[in-house]
Design a protein around this motif. Structure first.
Motif, PDB file in Angstrom:
ATOM      1  N   UNK A   1       0.836  -1.207   0.000  1.00  0.00           N
ATOM      2  CA  UNK A   1       0.000   0.000   0.000  1.00  0.00           C
ATOM      3  C   UNK A   1       0.868   1.254   0.000  1.00  0.00           C
ATOM      4  N   UNK A   2       1.920   1.262   0.860  1.00  0.00           N
ATOM      5  CA  UNK A   2       2.835   2.408   0.897  1.00  0.00           C
ATOM      6  C   UNK A   2       3.498   2.590  -0.463  1.00  0.00           C
ATOM      7  N   UNK A   3       3.938   1.499  -1.072  1.00  0.00           N
ATOM      8  CA  UNK A   3       4.592   1.574  -2.376  1.00  0.00           C
ATOM      9  C   UNK A   3       3.637   2.125  -3.441  1.00  0.00           C
ATOM     10  N   UNK A   4       2.403   1.647  -3.454  1.00  0.00           N
ATOM     11  CA  UNK A   4       1.427   2.124  -4.446  1.00  0.00           C
ATOM     12  C   UNK A   4       1.123   3.612  -4.261  1.00  0.00           C
ATOM     13  N   UNK A   5       1.034   4.064  -2.995  1.00  0.00           N
ATOM     14  CA  UNK A   5       0.790   5.489  -2.751  1.00  0.00           C
ATOM     15  C   UNK A   5       1.942   6.339  -3.271  1.00  0.00           C
ATOM     16  N   UNK A   6       3.181   5.860  -3.048  1.00  0.00           N
ATOM     17  CA  UNK A   6       4.350   6.596  -3.541  1.00  0.00           C
ATOM     18  C   UNK A   6       4.408   6.583  -5.069  1.00  0.00           C
ATOM     19  N   UNK A   7       4.017   5.472  -5.680  1.00  0.00           N
ATOM     20  CA  UNK A   7       3.992   5.411  -7.139  1.00  0.00           C
ATOM     21  C   UNK A   7       2.947   6.368  -7.711  1.00  0.00           C
ATOM     22  N   UNK A   8       1.843   6.535  -6.992  1.00  0.00           N
ATOM     23  CA  UNK A   8       0.776   7.415  -7.465  1.00  0.00           C
ATOM     24  C   UNK A   8       1.234   8.871  -7.487  1.00  0.00           C
ATOM     25  N   UNK A   9       2.083   9.258  -6.528  1.00  0.00           N
ATOM     26  CA  UNK A   9       2.592  10.637  -6.506  1.00  0.00           C
ATOM     27  C   UNK A   9       3.941  10.738  -7.218  1.00  0.00           C
ATOM     28  N   UNK A  10       4.290   9.683  -7.975  1.00  0.00           N
ATOM     29  CA  UNK A  10       5.509   9.629  -8.787  1.00  0.00           C
ATOM     30  C   UNK A  10       6.787   9.776  -7.968  1.00  0.00           C
TER      31      UNK A  10
ATOM     32  N   UNK B   1      11.596   6.282  -5.958  1.00  0.00           N
ATOM     33  CA  UNK B   1      12.739   6.055  -5.063  1.00  0.00           C
ATOM     34  C   UNK B   1      12.300   6.093  -3.605  1.00  0.00           C
ATOM     35  N   UNK B   2      11.451   7.069  -3.268  1.00  0.00           N
ATOM     36  CA  UNK B   2      10.948   7.164  -1.899  1.00  0.00           C
ATOM     37  C   UNK B   2      10.153   5.916  -1.535  1.00  0.00           C
ATOM     38  N   UNK B   3       9.301   5.443  -2.465  1.00  0.00           N
ATOM     39  CA  UNK B   3       8.505   4.241  -2.215  1.00  0.00           C
ATOM     40  C   UNK B   3       9.382   3.021  -1.980  1.00  0.00           C
ATOM     41  N   UNK B   4      10.417   2.841  -2.824  1.00  0.00           N
ATOM     42  CA  UNK B   4      11.339   1.712  -2.652  1.00  0.00           C
ATOM     43  C   UNK B   4      12.059   1.762  -1.319  1.00  0.00           C
ATOM     44  N   UNK B   5      12.527   2.978  -0.937  1.00  0.00           N
ATOM     45  CA  UNK B   5      13.241   3.123   0.332  1.00  0.00           C
ATOM     46  C   UNK B   5      12.311   2.873   1.521  1.00  0.00           C
ATOM     47  N   UNK B   6      11.083   3.371   1.443  1.00  0.00           N
ATOM     48  CA  UNK B   6      10.128   3.151   2.535  1.00  0.00           C
ATOM     49  C   UNK B   6       9.816   1.665   2.715  1.00  0.00           C
ATOM     50  N   UNK B   7       9.616   0.962   1.589  1.00  0.00           N
ATOM     51  CA  UNK B   7       9.323  -0.476   1.671  1.00  0.00           C
ATOM     52  C   UNK B   7      10.520  -1.238   2.219  1.00  0.00           C
ATOM     53  N   UNK B   8      11.737  -0.864   1.803  1.00  0.00           N
ATOM     54  CA  UNK B   8      12.941  -1.514   2.320  1.00  0.00           C
ATOM     55  C   UNK B   8      13.062  -1.304   3.825  1.00  0.00           C
ATOM     56  N   UNK B   9      12.896  -0.064   4.268  1.00  0.00           N
ATOM     57  CA  UNK B   9      12.980   0.221   5.710  1.00  0.00           C
ATOM     58  C   UNK B   9      11.866  -0.483   6.477  1.00  0.00           C
TER      59      UNK B   9
END
Length: 199
Positions: free
Chosen positions: A117-126, A129-137
């Motif tokens: 869900x976090x990754x999809x939200x980050x992808x939606x706001x383009x 990199x932030x989405x990948x880092x958040x999912x990794x953390x």
């Protein structure tokens, strides 16, 4: 199925005699081995683990005469079946602390619905990199949490069972309580949903 000290296994089938079961073929020497006995009835089977020891004076078999159906720590057939499966899987194998830690870490690295869900939200706001880092953390944090909570639960359960012997019985009955609780919550939500639909 017999498992010898050297790790070799051999399967035997049994034939029914008058009041007992007998191996269809001779069980070879030495008569020192671990045995898993599977007894099937009514469309399912039960597994029992036995240890046979050979004494100095010859062919005396197990110190366990017959099946021990009330293994300490397990009260029903379901629990015994799980315990036997775990025992069989880890027979003649040692599990290191590092392997346990790696199990926790790899379990935490599998993305869960919240991470997706976090990754999809980050992808939606383009913000890829932030989405990948958040999912990794998120995954590393989950892995560390799994290892920490698992270790704390194991140590705590051991200490608690030593202090309060009745706690094991309560813990074995906890799934029944949780199932009643879930049914109650389902009925409550269903009742309020029905009222909401009729209002």
């Amino acid at each position: 199925m017999t498992t010898r000290p050297d790790g070799s296994t051999q399967s035997f089938s049994f034939v029914e005699r008058e009041g007992f079961l007998e191996s269809a073929v001779d069980i070879p020497e030495p008569h020192e081995f671990s045995a898993r006995l599977s007894l099937g009835h009514a469309g399912h089977s039960h597994d029992y683990d036995l240890e046979y020891l050979e004494h100095d004076h010859g062919h005396t078999h197990s110190e366990l005469e017959g099946l021990e159906l009330s293994i300490d720590g397990y009260q029903d057939a379901h629990e015994r079946a799980h315990a036997n499966d775990i025992r069989k899987r880890f027979t003649n194998r040692e599990v290191t602390t590092g392997q346990i830690v790696m199990f926790g870490l790899t379990g935490g690295l599998i993305p869960c619905p919240a991470a997706i869900t976090v990754l999809l939200l980050c992808l939606q706001v383009k913000e890829v990199a932030l989405g990948g880092m958040l999912v990794l953390c998120f995954s590393i944090g989950l892995a560390l949490t799994l290892v920490t909570v698992g270790a704390a639960a194991a140590i705590g359960a051991k200490q608690a069972s030593n202090r309060w012997p009745w706690l094991g019985t309560v813990a074995r009955r906890a799934p029944y309580l949780s199932s009643v609780l879930i049914i109650g919550v389902g009925l409550y939500v269903g009742f309020h949903g029905w009222i909401g639909l009729n209002a």
